[in-house]
Structures are given as structure tokens and as C-alpha cells.
Design a protein around this motif. Structure first.
Motif, PDB file in Angstrom:
ATOM      1  N   THR A  16      24.573  -1.123 105.588  1.00  0.00           N
ATOM      2  CA  THR A  16      25.931  -1.011 105.049  1.00  0.00           C
ATOM      3  C   THR A  16      26.918  -0.634 106.145  1.00  0.00           C
ATOM      4  O   THR A  16      27.959  -0.047 105.882  1.00  0.00           O
ATOM      5  CB  THR A  16      26.008  -0.004 103.877  1.00  0.00           C
ATOM      6  N   ASN A  17      26.545  -0.960 107.398  1.00  0.00           N
ATOM      7  CA  ASN A  17      27.554  -0.889 108.444  1.00  0.00           C
ATOM      8  C   ASN A  17      28.551  -2.026 108.169  1.00  0.00           C
ATOM      9  O   ASN A  17      28.272  -2.931 107.384  1.00  0.00           O
ATOM     10  CB  ASN A  17      26.909  -1.018 109.827  1.00  0.00           C
ATOM     11  N   THR A  18      29.702  -1.969 108.815  1.00  0.00           N
ATOM     12  CA  THR A  18      30.830  -2.814 108.407  1.00  0.00           C
ATOM     13  C   THR A  18      30.480  -4.281 108.177  1.00  0.00           C
ATOM     14  O   THR A  18      30.750  -4.827 107.108  1.00  0.00           O
ATOM     15  CB  THR A  18      31.965  -2.710 109.440  1.00  0.00           C
ATOM     16  N   LEU A  19      29.882  -4.918 109.176  1.00  0.00           N
ATOM     17  CA  LEU A  19      29.711  -6.368 109.045  1.00  0.00           C
ATOM     18  C   LEU A  19      28.812  -6.725 107.868  1.00  0.00           C
ATOM     19  O   LEU A  19      29.172  -7.532 107.012  1.00  0.00           O
ATOM     20  CB  LEU A  19      29.175  -6.989 110.339  1.00  0.00           C
ATOM     21  N   PHE A  56      35.707 -11.779 111.196  1.00  0.00           N
ATOM     22  CA  PHE A  56      36.135 -11.410 109.845  1.00  0.00           C
ATOM     23  C   PHE A  56      37.273 -12.325 109.418  1.00  0.00           C
ATOM     24  O   PHE A  56      38.241 -12.500 110.156  1.00  0.00           O
ATOM     25  CB  PHE A  56      36.599  -9.951 109.808  1.00  0.00           C
ATOM     26  N   ARG A  82      34.631   2.002 107.422  1.00  0.00           N
ATOM     27  CA  ARG A  82      33.168   1.999 107.493  1.00  0.00           C
ATOM     28  C   ARG A  82      32.687   2.244 108.921  1.00  0.00           C
ATOM     29  O   ARG A  82      31.694   2.916 109.150  1.00  0.00           O
ATOM     30  CB  ARG A  82      32.629   0.687 106.936  1.00  0.00           C
ATOM     31  N   TRP A  83      33.400   1.707 109.889  1.00  0.00           N
ATOM     32  CA  TRP A  83      33.048   2.014 111.277  1.00  0.00           C
ATOM     33  C   TRP A  83      33.260   3.502 111.555  1.00  0.00           C
ATOM     34  O   TRP A  83      32.484   4.139 112.278  1.00  0.00           O
ATOM     35  CB  TRP A  83      33.877   1.154 112.247  1.00  0.00           C
ATOM     36  N   ALA A 138      28.013  -4.851 105.346  1.00  0.00           N
ATOM     37  CA  ALA A 138      28.635  -4.364 104.110  1.00  0.00           C
ATOM     38  C   ALA A 138      29.608  -5.389 103.567  1.00  0.00           C
ATOM     39  O   ALA A 138      29.591  -5.722 102.376  1.00  0.00           O
ATOM     40  CB  ALA A 138      29.345  -3.038 104.370  1.00  0.00           C
ATOM     41  N   GLU A 192      22.161   1.949 109.320  1.00  0.00           N
ATOM     42  CA  GLU A 192      23.205   1.485 110.216  1.00  0.00           C
ATOM     43  C   GLU A 192      22.752   0.175 110.842  1.00  0.00           C
ATOM     44  O   GLU A 192      21.642  -0.289 110.626  1.00  0.00           O
ATOM     45  CB  GLU A 192      23.499   2.542 111.290  1.00  0.00           C
ATOM     46  N   CYS A 193      23.619  -0.391 111.650  1.00  0.00           N
ATOM     47  CA  CYS A 193      23.397  -1.719 112.223  1.00  0.00           C
ATOM     48  C   CYS A 193      21.996  -1.829 112.827  1.00  0.00           C
ATOM     49  O   CYS A 193      21.604  -1.028 113.663  1.00  0.00           O
ATOM     50  CB  CYS A 193      24.442  -2.007 113.296  1.00  0.00           C
TER      51      CYS A 193
END
Lengths: 441, 284
Positions: free
Chosen positions: B116-119, A321, A333-334, B121, B155-156
Motif C-alpha cells: 500500500t505504498n503510493t504506486l 501517474f 502516502r509517501w 495503493a 511497503e514497496c
């Protein structure tokens, strides 16, 4: 000398029709199985033990040792279950491996089964990857047709059936006992250990549960020997592994290298962080492993060095990131993910993730309170170590490490929404046209 | 260029502490299976049960099978599972509601799942979800009125090197943009053949895919690439530098990056610059 890449598992991914038995055998595939079938099973277990192979699914438990925990044969069935439920955020190595070269996994399954005295092995694949399921079923059929699976394999009297089973969408099933419950047709919730699966696993019988990459590493170890494998890697983290780079990196992808390579070396190979930006934070092994910053660029990516630096090697899922990214948003989000995927069995995880989610949402909106950071840490303290499986512990990793490294951004969350401080269009990998009035809510 | 027209996904999703993945209760279906349906289901169920030493293990595949006929987990499907496996309906429902792939109301012909999991997203998945949601006029776990498309946040999905990722009926669409995802949705809705980046030659229907997930192979295993571009980054670099594992004498390395040429033919992915291709996201 700088570390270089060592393609073993990924070596044939670019072959035309890499997934077929014909291609795999042309490159020497199934010769290790032939060798194994003419070797004493105990010697096979010793070979894998001596190689120093540690589980590639995240925990890093020595694979050969896990096999050796099975009790003496009692005449009843013993099982191998391959954990192909790859779902840890950031982790993306097993799915391409099974899509490109499913036979390397099947050969590992056959050797492992022979070594542990298993006649029925299962591959538990997450259900959300239909083409990988096709490739696995196709490979199993090819292997049966060629006499590499089924009855009396290679005239040795060894019988092996392999069932490829598709899950139905649940992160928790990547935990080995939850996976076994799911494979038994139940909700995927973890079991209390002991008894460990080696003693009472699938159908309460002795069972080995191994990750895809672990099992796929077995044929090369049997073919080339334990010394060959342990000649790569570090003192306590032997061999090679697939490192998955994703996010704000010039050339994201799969890089197979000896354990102990650093992120700095990998980033050099991958063209560096996205042009015009700086590394802000990264995960060494998926979202469940505490985040690192540029300060850890030179930490050797092996089990012990990463642990000593305060995180975990996990699945070598290196999510990068850059400076455009809001830590609060990423962590929130995690947290949503862990709250969504908590199976609900244990109160600390089920309730703790729920409350963390409420707090993280407030912080995202710039509506956090002065006590929120301490409350989050307190909730984490009450989750960590208090649930059956590691999901609860994992849910605390992004939160505690995020606060540790970027406390000021959590403080910012008491008055400023993340998207004002870190406009999301700046992070996107495609160009986004914006104007003031459309960004503000 | 993507026009950012709307509020962030977070704004909408988190109103009044709403959850990202709301789910409705199971819907019952009182209408019984026809004799013909039942005969086929029972034949298939026999085959599934035969794969396992203990028959309850057949439950997850049978629920996929139910969805391949009904398009979601119906009351009659739950009853059939219970009867065949010697379980109560409550036990079957308890399992069906645990897993996100089991649908609680009639699913569209195509599920579009935006990661739309963190990465994903952060790499643009949130913007993609918003664009598709706005374009189709539906939110998470909702279906267009014509019954064609169900939209989901997923999710991922283990393709992070291809972020942002969108799944269509569990086939990979790599390196997506709002435009490419909206176009994919339109094409699926219009009944056109849509080609995944890594997967079968075209996206099959939800019911078709559910039958595959029940463990009944279709004819598409040999279609598509072995590995996508990103999967080969490290290998390509190793070839360029002649980096090998110890003892590797070389052997038959591919002269050409075969998979990249393979995706230009009709069995593979789209040509660069074509709809859904990775070129959609190239910086200009």
C-alpha cells in the motif's frame, strides 16, 4: 536518431534457466573475471574510473573514484559490501536482475574484490524477497563448486569468500552506513560521516559499498573496455542503465537504455500512458526525487540534466501517474512511508515526518487549515539538510514538489476529501463496480 | 468486477490519528526450549556465526532462525541470542523491534502482505487490502483465529512494474485484483498449494521461509521463472527491433520467449486464466 535500447545487464534475462552458472558461462560469463585476475588491480580501478560509471543506487557518485578512496593496504581486511536492499518506492531493477542472472552480480563482486584487495565480500539483500535470496545462495554455491570463489581462484592465489546476508525489513538500511550497522547486527541507523566507509566501514575497516547494478556493470566494462562503456550515455553520465516504468503506462517494465534517454522516448516504447488518460505527474528516480509533470517529458534522463530541471535521476524509477490520481493522496502516502521508515535517530526527520503526516492526513480528509501549506513548507525547511542521512531530505521531496506543481490540490484539501475529487476506483488497474452510497464514507 | 463495499483504507486507518502500521510490544515466552530444539538451534547458530568475521553480525539471521522455530520473536529466543552473542537482552530486543519482519506475536502460517505504498495503493492496492481485510475479518498485523493468515500492509517490495503487488510469505504475486488476492488467501487457508507468479513452485510456510532467511537454503531455488513478463518488456522490444548495445554481435537470442512457456508447466506460475494469473486483471 532516436535513442534505442541497449540490453547488457538484461540481455540474458529471457534465457531458459537464466540463473544458473551453466547458462551464464555459455554466454561468456566469468571471462571478464579471468581477464581481471591477470590484470594489475590498479589498472582495473583506472578502467572503471575511465569508464565514467557512476553509482546506480541513486546518488551517482563515480564508482571507480569510490574504490580509489580506500587507504593503502595495511595488512588488515578490506571489505566490499553490495547494497542489495532495493527499497526506494518505485525502484524495481536490482531484484529482477538478481532473480534472473545472479551470476552477473557475483562476477562483478569477484572483479571488484580483486581490484580493491578484498577477500570477504558481503551482499546485503533486503529480507522480503525470499526467492531472490534462494537464487543468490544457489549462485554462490555454484561459484564455489566451480572454483570461481573460495581459495586460490583460477590458480592466481586470490582468495574470496562471499556471504549473502538477508536483512529484516527496514528502508533505512539502503543508506550505506545504516546498512553497515545493520550488517554488524545493530539497528539500521546511519553513521556520521566522516569517517567515510572507505576509511572506516564494516567493522571499522576500509569498505566499499556499491549498488547491485553498479557492481553488475563491472564485468562488461572489464570485458569491453572503458571506451566502449563511455561511448554510450551523455557527457557526464556515461553508459547504460535500467529504466523502470511503472504505474499508468501501457507496458510497464524494465527498459535498459543509455543514460540521457527521455521519458517521452521511453513512453513511446512502452505504449504510452494508459489509454484514455493523460500524464499528470511522475517521479524520475523514486519517491525521494521531486516529481515532474508533462513539462519535463523531454529532459534527458542523466544525472546533470535531471538535477538542472529540479529533481534527481535517483534510481531511474519512473512512476507514472495519470489524470485520475490525487496528488494530495499520493504525497500523503509517501509521507506515511517516510514517517514509518524514519529510523528515529535524528530529531528533525523523526519529528518532522510525524507532523507532516498529521497535516497530510488532514488535507486528505478535506479538513486542512488555511495555514497548512505554509506549515508543511516550514517543516520541510526544518528537516532538509538537518539529518545524518538523506531520508529526511527525501521525505520533503514529494511535499515541496507536490505543492510547487499542484498547490491548488493542497488548497482543495481544506474543504474536499481527495476521494471525492479523485475517485480511487478510476485509478485502479482493474475494473471496479461502485455505487454512490458505497463510496462515501 | 470488484464491488467497492467499504470505506477507503484511509478512512479506517487514520481514525484518531491512528497509524498505518501499528505494532504491539514484544511478547515474552517463559517456556524453555526442549533439549532437542536447543541442540539444533545451537548447531545452526554455530554455522551462522561462522559466516562472519565478527559474531554480532549473526544477530539478524539468528532472529530469523528463532522465528523459524517459534513463529515469532519470543522471550526465550531473545535470551538465546543474547547468550550466544554476548549481548544483553535489551540490545537484542532493541534490534528485534527495529525491523518489520520480526514479529512481536505469534504469526500465522502465511503472511499476506499487500503493498500500500503510493504506486501500488493507487493502482488498486488499497482496494485489495480492504477486500482481503474485510474477507478475513482482520486488520494490519492481525491473524485469523485459526492461526493461518496474518495480514499486513507492506511497503514497496521492488516489483512496481507488476503493480498492484501482494506478497505471500515473501513470494511475489504480481498484478493482483481484490478477487485474486481473496482467492489466494482462501486457498492458503484451506491448505491448498498456491503458486506465486515469480517464485518457488508453491508458497511455503512462514517458519520454512524464516529458516531460508536465516541463510539455510531449501530445494526451491531452481523453481519458477527467471524473469516475469514485465521484466522482459524492454528486452522483447529490443529483440523485435534488433536493437543492441555497441559491439553486441547478437549471439544466441532465445527463439521463443522461454520464460513465458516455462510458466505453463508445473514448476512455474499459473496458466493465464488460472487463479492468481495475470489474466485476473485484464480489462474486459
Amino acid at each position: 536518431m532516436a535513442t534505442t535500447l541497449t540490453p547488457v545487464l538484461t540481455k540474458h534475462w529471457d534465457d531458459p534457466r537464466s540463473w544458473t552458472l551453466e547458462t551464464y558461462q555459455r554466454d561468456g560469463g566469468y571471462q571478464a573475471l579471468d581477464k581481471a585476475l591477470h590484470t594489475d588491480p590498479a589498472a582495473l580501478i583506472d578502467e572503471v574510473k575511465n569508464s565514467g560509471l557512476r553509482g546506480r543506487g541513486g546518488a551517482g557518485f563515480p564508482t571507480g573514484l569510490k574504490w580509489s578512496f580506500l587507504p593503502e593496504p595495511d595488512g588488515g581486511p578490506r571489505y566490499l559490501v553490495v547494497n542489495a536492499d532495493e527499497s526506494e518506492p518505485g525502484t524495481c531493477k536490482d531484484i529482477p536482475l538478481m532473480m534472473a542472472t545472479p551470476h552477473i552480480l557475483l562476477e562483478g563482486v569477484a572483479i571488484t574484490s580483486f581490484a580493491i584487495g578484498c577477500n570477504h565480500a558481503f551482499i546485503y539483500l533486503r529480507g522480503e524477497v525470499v526467492h531472490v535470496y534462494r537464487r543468490l545462495m544457489n549462485a554462490v554455491q555454484e561459484a564455489y563448486d566451480a572454483g570461481l570463489l573460495g581459495k586460490d581462484i583460477g590458480g592466481t592465489g586470490f582468495d574470496l569468500d562471499v556471504t549473502v546476508h538477508a536483512g529484516a525489513g527496514a528502508y533505512e538500511c539502503g543508506e550505506e552506513t545504516a546498512l553497515l550497522d545493520s550488517l554488524e547486527g545493530r539497528r539500521g541507523q546511519p553513521r556520521l560521516k566522516p569517517p567515510f566507509p572507505a576509511v572506516e566501514g564494516l567493522y571499522a575497516r576500509p569498505t566499499v559499498v556499491n549498488n547491485v547494478e553498479s557492481v553488475a556493470s563491472v564485468p562488461s566494462i572489464i570485458a569491453n573496455g572503458a571506451d566502449w562503456f563511455s561511448g554510450m550515455g551523455t557527457e557526464k553520465s556515461k553508459g547504460y542503465g535500467i529504466f523502470s516504468l511503472s504505474g499508468h503506462v501501457t507496458r510497464p517494465g524494465q527498459y535498459e537504455a543509455p543514460l540521457g534517454i527521455t521519458l517521452r522516448e521511453l513512453l513511446d516504447m512502452a505504449g504510452g500512458v494508459r489509454e484514455g488518460h493523460e500524464l499528470k505527474f511522475w517521479t524520475p528516480g523514486g519517491s525521494s526525487t521531486p516529481i515532474f509533470t508533462a513539462a519535463e517529458l523531454d529532459v534527458p534522463l542523466d544525472f546533470d540534466s535531471v538535477a538542472a530541471a529540479g529533481s534527481m535521476l535517483g534510481t531511474r524509477a519512473l512512476q507514472i501517474f495519470d489524470d485520475t490520481v490525487s496528488v494530495v493522496h499520493a504525497v500523503a502516502r509517501w509521507t506515511d512511508f517516510y514517517a514509518h521508515e524514519s529510523c528515529g535517530k535524528c530529531t528533525p526527520c523523526r519529528e518532522g515526518t510525524y507532523w507532516m503526516k498529521q497535516i497530510m492526513t488532514r488535507l486528505e480528509h478535506g479538513e486542512g487549515t488555511a495555514e497548512d501549506i505554509e506549515t508543511l513548507l516550514d517543516v520541510c525547511d526544518n528537516i532538509f539538510g538537518r539529518s545524518f542521512c538523506a531520508l529526511g531530505d527525501a521525505a520533503t521531496s514529494p511535499v515541496t514538489s507536490g505543492i510547487q506543481h499542484f498547490r491548488e490540490e493542497f488548497e482543495l484539501g481544506t474543504h474536499t476529501p481527495w476521494w471525492e475529487a479523485f475517485p480511487p476506483e478510476a485509478s485502479a488497474l482493474f475494473p471496479v463496480a461502485t455505487s454512490k452510497e458505497t463510496v462515501s464514507a | 468486477m470488484t464491488e467497492l463495499k467499504h470505506v477507503h483504507a484511509e478512512e479506517r486507518a487514520h481514525k484518531s490519528n491512528a497509524i498505518l502500521h501499528p505494532q504491539t510490544p514484544l511478547q515474552a515466552s517463559a517456556e524453555p526450549y526442549t533439549d532437542e530444539q536447543l541442540a539444533q538451534l545451537n548447531t545452526d547458530i554455530d554455522e551462522i556465526i561462522a559466516r562472519y568475521p565478527v559474531k554480532r553480525s549473526a544477530l539478524l539471521p539468528i532472529l530469523h532462525l528463532v522465528q523459524s522455530v517459534d513463529g515469532y520473536v519470543t522471550g526465550r529466543g531473545v535470551r538465546l541470542c543474547a547468550e550466544r552473542l554476548g549481548l544483553t537482552e535489551a540490545e537484542v530486543s532493541g534490534v528485534a523491534t527495529f525491523y518489520t519482519q520480526y514479529k512481536r506475536h505469534p504469526n500465522g502460517d502465511y503472511t499476506i502482505g499487500v503493498c500500500t505504498n503510493t504506486l501500488c495503493a493507487v493502482m488498486g492496492g488499497d482496494l485489495i487490502f480492504d477486500a482481503v481485510s474485510e474477507h478475513l475479518g482482520i486488520g494490519h498485523d492481525e491473524t485469523t483465529e485459526d492461526g493461518k493468515i496474518t495480514l499486513e500492509r507492506v511497503e514497496c517490495n521492488a516489483a512496481c512494474d507488476y503493480a498492484p503487488v501482494v506478497m505471500a510469505n515473501w513470494e511475489f504475486f504480481d498484478k493482483q485484483t481484490p478477487e485474486s488476492a481473496v482467492r489466494m488467501a482462501d486457498d492458503l487457508r484451506a491448505g491448498k498449494d498456491v503458486v506465486p507468479t515469480r517464485g518457488a513452485a508453491k508458497v511455503c510456510t512462514f517458519k520454512h521461509i524464516e529458516r531460508v532467511l536465516a541463510g539455510f537454503p531449501d530445494e526451491h531455488a531452481n523453481e519458477g521463472v527467471g524473469a516475469g513478463e514485465q521484466s522482459l518488456e524492454g528486452l522483447r522490444l529490443a529483440h523485435q527491433n534488433d536493437w543492441r548495445a555497441p559491439g553486441d554481435e547478437g549471439g544466441p537470442l532465445s527463439e521463443e520467449p522461454v520464460q513465458n512457456t516455462a510458466i505453463t508447466d508445473e514448476t512455474g506460475g499459473p496458466l493465464p486464466g488460472e487463479p492468481h494469473s495475470s489474466a485476473d486483471r485484464q480489462e474486459d
